[in-house]
Design a protein around this motif. Structure first.
Motif, PDB file in Angstrom:
ATOM      1  N   THR A  37      15.440   6.550 -26.917  1.00  0.00           N
ATOM      2  CA  THR A  37      14.808   5.242 -27.057  1.00  0.00           C
ATOM      3  C   THR A  37      13.827   5.178 -28.220  1.00  0.00           C
ATOM      4  O   THR A  37      13.531   4.105 -28.719  1.00  0.00           O
ATOM      5  CB  THR A  37      14.056   4.878 -25.764  1.00  0.00           C
ATOM      6  N   GLU A  38      13.329   6.344 -28.670  1.00  0.00           N
ATOM      7  CA  GLU A  38      12.366   6.337 -29.763  1.00  0.00           C
ATOM      8  C   GLU A  38      12.977   5.748 -31.027  1.00  0.00           C
ATOM      9  O   GLU A  38      12.357   4.947 -31.731  1.00  0.00           O
ATOM     10  CB  GLU A  38      11.873   7.755 -30.038  1.00  0.00           C
ATOM     11  N   GLY A  39      14.219   6.125 -31.310  1.00  0.00           N
ATOM     12  CA  GLY A  39      14.882   5.592 -32.480  1.00  0.00           C
ATOM     13  C   GLY A  39      15.114   4.097 -32.368  1.00  0.00           C
ATOM     14  O   GLY A  39      14.875   3.348 -33.313  1.00  0.00           O
ATOM     15  N   ARG A  40      15.571   3.639 -31.209  1.00  0.00           N
ATOM     16  CA  ARG A  40      15.831   2.212 -31.016  1.00  0.00           C
ATOM     17  C   ARG A  40      14.578   1.383 -31.219  1.00  0.00           C
ATOM     18  O   ARG A  40      14.626   0.289 -31.779  1.00  0.00           O
ATOM     19  CB  ARG A  40      16.406   1.955 -29.615  1.00  0.00           C
ATOM     20  N   ALA A  41      13.457   1.898 -30.785  1.00  0.00           N
ATOM     21  CA  ALA A  41      12.209   1.149 -30.908  1.00  0.00           C
ATOM     22  C   ALA A  41      11.795   0.966 -32.362  1.00  0.00           C
ATOM     23  O   ALA A  41      11.052   0.034 -32.685  1.00  0.00           O
ATOM     24  CB  ALA A  41      11.102   1.862 -30.126  1.00  0.00           C
ATOM     25  N   ALA A  42      12.296   1.823 -33.252  1.00  0.00           N
ATOM     26  CA  ALA A  42      11.900   1.754 -34.652  1.00  0.00           C
ATOM     27  C   ALA A  42      12.693   0.722 -35.438  1.00  0.00           C
ATOM     28  O   ALA A  42      12.350   0.415 -36.574  1.00  0.00           O
ATOM     29  CB  ALA A  42      12.075   3.125 -35.298  1.00  0.00           C
ATOM     30  N   SER A  43      13.761   0.186 -34.850  1.00  0.00           N
ATOM     31  CA  SER A  43      14.646  -0.723 -35.576  1.00  0.00           C
ATOM     32  C   SER A  43      14.750  -2.052 -34.855  1.00  0.00           C
ATOM     33  O   SER A  43      15.235  -2.119 -33.727  1.00  0.00           O
ATOM     34  CB  SER A  43      16.044  -0.104 -35.705  1.00  0.00           C
ATOM     35  N   ALA A  44      14.308  -3.116 -35.516  1.00  0.00           N
ATOM     36  CA  ALA A  44      14.390  -4.448 -34.905  1.00  0.00           C
ATOM     37  C   ALA A  44      15.831  -4.844 -34.626  1.00  0.00           C
ATOM     38  O   ALA A  44      16.153  -5.443 -33.598  1.00  0.00           O
ATOM     39  CB  ALA A  44      13.719  -5.474 -35.817  1.00  0.00           C
ATOM     40  N   GLY A  45      16.741  -4.490 -35.534  1.00  0.00           N
ATOM     41  CA  GLY A  45      18.136  -4.884 -35.369  1.00  0.00           C
ATOM     42  C   GLY A  45      18.833  -4.197 -34.222  1.00  0.00           C
ATOM     43  O   GLY A  45      19.877  -4.673 -33.753  1.00  0.00           O
ATOM     44  N   ALA A  46      18.285  -3.078 -33.752  1.00  0.00           N
ATOM     45  CA  ALA A  46      18.922  -2.353 -32.651  1.00  0.00           C
ATOM     46  C   ALA A  46      18.945  -3.164 -31.363  1.00  0.00           C
ATOM     47  O   ALA A  46      19.699  -2.855 -30.440  1.00  0.00           O
ATOM     48  CB  ALA A  46      18.209  -1.025 -32.411  1.00  0.00           C
ATOM     49  N   ALA A  47      18.134  -4.222 -31.283  1.00  0.00           N
ATOM     50  CA  ALA A  47      18.083  -5.045 -30.073  1.00  0.00           C
ATOM     51  C   ALA A  47      19.268  -5.991 -29.948  1.00  0.00           C
ATOM     52  O   ALA A  47      19.472  -6.588 -28.879  1.00  0.00           O
ATOM     53  CB  ALA A  47      16.785  -5.854 -30.057  1.00  0.00           C
ATOM     54  N   LEU A  48      20.058  -6.155 -31.000  1.00  0.00           N
ATOM     55  CA  LEU A  48      21.224  -7.040 -30.905  1.00  0.00           C
ATOM     56  C   LEU A  48      22.185  -6.515 -29.839  1.00  0.00           C
ATOM     57  O   LEU A  48      22.342  -5.300 -29.675  1.00  0.00           O
ATOM     58  CB  LEU A  48      21.939  -7.123 -32.253  1.00  0.00           C
ATOM     59  N   PRO A  49      22.860  -7.417 -29.118  1.00  0.00           N
ATOM     60  CA  PRO A  49      23.725  -7.002 -27.999  1.00  0.00           C
ATOM     61  C   PRO A  49      25.076  -6.482 -28.464  1.00  0.00           C
ATOM     62  O   PRO A  49      26.139  -7.012 -28.104  1.00  0.00           O
ATOM     63  CB  PRO A  49      23.860  -8.288 -27.183  1.00  0.00           C
ATOM     64  N   THR A  50      25.062  -5.439 -29.275  1.00  0.00           N
ATOM     65  CA  THR A  50      26.287  -4.854 -29.781  1.00  0.00           C
ATOM     66  C   THR A  50      26.609  -3.582 -29.006  1.00  0.00           C
ATOM     67  O   THR A  50      25.838  -3.146 -28.153  1.00  0.00           O
ATOM     68  CB  THR A  50      26.154  -4.530 -31.273  1.00  0.00           C
ATOM     69  N   ALA A  51      27.746  -2.977 -29.330  1.00  0.00           N
ATOM     70  CA  ALA A  51      28.152  -1.757 -28.631  1.00  0.00           C
ATOM     71  C   ALA A  51      28.885  -0.845 -29.599  1.00  0.00           C
ATOM     72  O   ALA A  51      29.331  -1.272 -30.672  1.00  0.00           O
ATOM     73  CB  ALA A  51      29.057  -2.098 -27.451  1.00  0.00           C
ATOM     74  N   ILE A  52      29.002   0.422 -29.227  1.00  0.00           N
ATOM     75  CA  ILE A  52      29.788   1.369 -30.017  1.00  0.00           C
ATOM     76  C   ILE A  52      31.249   0.981 -29.905  1.00  0.00           C
ATOM     77  O   ILE A  52      31.752   0.685 -28.822  1.00  0.00           O
ATOM     78  CB  ILE A  52      29.564   2.805 -29.505  1.00  0.00           C
ATOM     79  N   TRP A  53      31.945   0.951 -31.032  1.00  0.00           N
ATOM     80  CA  TRP A  53      33.367   0.616 -30.999  1.00  0.00           C
ATOM     81  C   TRP A  53      34.133   1.615 -30.143  1.00  0.00           C
ATOM     82  O   TRP A  53      33.888   2.822 -30.182  1.00  0.00           O
ATOM     83  CB  TRP A  53      33.927   0.615 -32.419  1.00  0.00           C
ATOM     84  N   ASN A  54      35.043   1.101 -29.378  1.00  0.00           N
ATOM     85  CA  ASN A  54      35.766   1.906 -28.401  1.00  0.00           C
ATOM     86  C   ASN A  54      37.010   2.529 -29.036  1.00  0.00           C
ATOM     87  O   ASN A  54      38.119   2.042 -28.878  1.00  0.00           O
ATOM     88  CB  ASN A  54      36.161   1.046 -27.205  1.00  0.00           C
ATOM     89  N   TYR A  55      36.807   3.606 -29.809  1.00  0.00           N
ATOM     90  CA  TYR A  55      37.953   4.347 -30.300  1.00  0.00           C
ATOM     91  C   TYR A  55      37.720   5.834 -30.082  1.00  0.00           C
ATOM     92  O   TYR A  55      36.607   6.285 -29.904  1.00  0.00           O
ATOM     93  CB  TYR A  55      38.259   4.061 -31.776  1.00  0.00           C
ATOM     94  N   LYS A  56      38.816   6.558 -30.065  1.00  0.00           N
ATOM     95  CA  LYS A  56      38.733   7.993 -29.844  1.00  0.00           C
ATOM     96  C   LYS A  56      38.087   8.654 -31.039  1.00  0.00           C
ATOM     97  O   LYS A  56      38.283   8.251 -32.174  1.00  0.00           O
ATOM     98  CB  LYS A  56      40.132   8.599 -29.645  1.00  0.00           C
ATOM     99  N   ARG A  57      37.323   9.678 -30.797  1.00  0.00           N
ATOM    100  CA  ARG A  57      36.803  10.485 -31.891  1.00  0.00           C
ATOM    101  C   ARG A  57      37.794  11.591 -32.189  1.00  0.00           C
ATOM    102  O   ARG A  57      38.282  12.273 -31.294  1.00  0.00           O
ATOM    103  CB  ARG A  57      35.464  11.104 -31.526  1.00  0.00           C
ATOM    104  N   ALA A  58      38.126  11.752 -33.496  1.00  0.00           N
ATOM    105  CA  ALA A  58      39.051  12.823 -33.881  1.00  0.00           C
ATOM    106  C   ALA A  58      38.311  14.152 -33.867  1.00  0.00           C
ATOM    107  O   ALA A  58      37.449  14.383 -34.697  1.00  0.00           O
ATOM    108  CB  ALA A  58      39.615  12.543 -35.281  1.00  0.00           C
ATOM    109  N   VAL A  59      38.624  14.996 -32.908  1.00  0.00           N
ATOM    110  CA  VAL A  59      37.978  16.295 -32.813  1.00  0.00           C
ATOM    111  C   VAL A  59      39.042  17.361 -32.602  1.00  0.00           C
ATOM    112  O   VAL A  59      40.169  17.067 -32.270  1.00  0.00           O
ATOM    113  CB  VAL A  59      36.958  16.342 -31.648  1.00  0.00           C
TER     114      VAL A  59
END
Length: 465
Positions: A443-465
């Motif tokens: 949460t410390e990082g999120r608090a530092a960025s005003a834009g982080a409050a937008l209701p977005t999400a991580i794109w739902n794709y597989k990570r190539a590992v």
């Protein structure tokens, strides 16, 4: 505490600049053009000095000096990034890598180059042998390959070859650590995603190895449609036409073509456009497809020879908004990912929903082998609440929305970040000096960025590992 004087003494004769005006200029990238939120919150951020190493030994000297002086270090290529990637949050030194350039080797299907090599220079070197890059951004003329893999995501060619994080899109990376005795690590295959889109926060990209594809004689097409639904159906069908050789499909709803000055005299009143790059052998089928969807495609020009005065790809992807802003500076956007199973339907629903907000601009790309389109309406920005409403509206129409209004890697949503990423950062950057504040957890990082409050999400794709 950071010790700038110790750093300057330790780098010796590595070229440097401390003029405040020039340093501030190099402390900016294209973020302000895309995000009014970050433009405001990052307005006072600047580095203290610019260093411009000319070879590998000087890069290592800078990295070592930064570690000894505990001075933040922000790698920079052509300065074409957005997402706040290249803007220092805690001062320090800009590591300008543009002097560290040139091809190392090239062969059929692959090439390796130094990080500061411009993307345009790569194609200039490989096209005489019949090869070219698979993917490049609309900033091809000025962007560097190191900056592209460290901060880029997609671009021209992605409609066919996928995005940079897809398996096989980056063959290898050599990265250098920031510690008293810098080490280099060669990443191969899927491990390249540890550094890709990490904003230079967990390794200085030194060398890059990329796949190449056969180079074609490309034709630029500016296809116009009186009915946006015809334009959308044409764009989706062209992007999915695997029997045709093409590498760009950009859908721009009216009045976007009229807002781009270079299209004056070409854009028809009330007509939406699809901008495409198609290889000469596919032009007959392309013409049939244009006719089937009630479009017109005049003129058809050789790549870079159109009446718009620049390669047509410079009016697509991020350059679409940059060109629109020359006419209307209020227009901004978000990065919605339209669902592969309902591309036409979701695009048309979004156009209807946002008819009073702004015209739709989307770009074709493949992710994990599936065709998608990325974009949003271009709207006259008022405030964060309005932007949040647009994010929610796109989500309700079936889109996943990443966040191009935060400088945080994880909260941006275009890179899957897990424990392995943080382990690699600790290995390569034990003092947290590389672009600090961008690759954070909790949460410390999120608090530092005003834009982080937008209701977005991580794109739902597989990570190539």
């Amino acid at each position: 505490m950071p010790d700038l004087q110790l750093f300057m003494t330790a780098i010796g004769d590595v070229p440097s600049v401390d003029d405040p005006v020039l340093v501030r200029q190099k402390s900016r990238d294209m973020t302000a053009a895309f995000s009014p939120i970050m433009k405001k919150e990052l307005a006072d951020k600047s580095a203290d000095v610019i260093v411009r190493p000319r070879d590998r030994a000087e890069i290592a000297r800078v990295a070592s000096a930064a570690a000894r002086a505990r001075l933040p270090l922000i790698a920079r290529g052509g300065g074409t990034a957005n997402f706040g990637q290249g803007i220092p949050l805690a001062g320090g030194a800009i590591l300008d890598l543009t002097a560290f350039e040139g091809m190392i080797w090239k062969k059929p299907g692959a090439a390796r180059m130094r990080a500061g090599t411009k993307l345009a220079a790569i194609d200039e070197a490989t096209r005489p042998d019949g090869w070219e890059l698979r993917i490049f951004p609309s900033t091809k003329k000025s962007a560097t390959i190191g900056g592209f893999v460290a901060g880029g995501h997609s671009g021209i060619g992605a409609a066919v070859h996928g995005i940079l994080r897809d398996r096989g899109s980056i063959l290898g990376l050599e990265v250098m650590s920031v510690e008293e005795e810098p080490k280099t690590v060669e990443l191969r295959g899927a491990d390249c995603n540890l550094v890709h889109h990490a904003y230079g926060a967990n390794g200085i990209v030194v060398e890059v190895e990329m796949p190449l594809v056969p180079a074609w004689p490309w034709r630029e097409a500016f296809v116009q449609f009186a009915d946006f639904a015809d334009a959308a159906r044409f764009a989706v069908e062209l992007a999915a036409a695997d029997g045709m050789v093409r590498k760009l499909v950009s859908l721009q709803q009216w009045p976007i073509p009229a807002l781009i000055r270079a299209f004056a005299g070409v854009a028809k009143e009330g007509h939406s456009a699809v901008i495409a790059l198609v290889a000469e052998p596919s032009l007959e089928h392309f013409a049939d497809l244009v006719k089937a969807h009630n479009g017109t495609a005049e003129p058809l020009c050789a790549e870079g020879a159109g009446p718009w005065g620049a390669p047509i790809y410079e009016f697509t992807w991020g350059h679409t908004l940059l060109n629109v802003n020359k006419t209307d500076r209020s227009r901004k956007g978000v990065v919605g990912l339209f669902p592969p199973h309902d591309l036409v339907g979701s695009i048309l629903r979004a156009a209807k929903r946002f008819a009073d907000v702004g015209p739709i601009h989307v770009e074709a790309k493949r992710i994990d082998g599936k065709l998608s389109f990325q974009g949003s309406p271009l709207f006259a920005f008022r405030d964060e609440a309005q932007m949040a409403d647009i994010v929610r509206g796109l989500t309700e129409e079936g889109c996943e929305v990443a966040n191009n209004h935060t400088f945080l890697v994880k909260e941006g949503g275009m890179k899957v970040v897990d424990d392995r990423d943080f382990e690699f950062k600790r290995l390569m950057d034990p003092y947290d000096l590389m672009n600090p504040g961008k690759l954070t957890a909790g949460t410390e990082g999120r608090a530092a960025s005003a834009g982080a409050a937008l209701p977005t999400a991580i794109w739902n794709y597989k990570r190539a590992v």
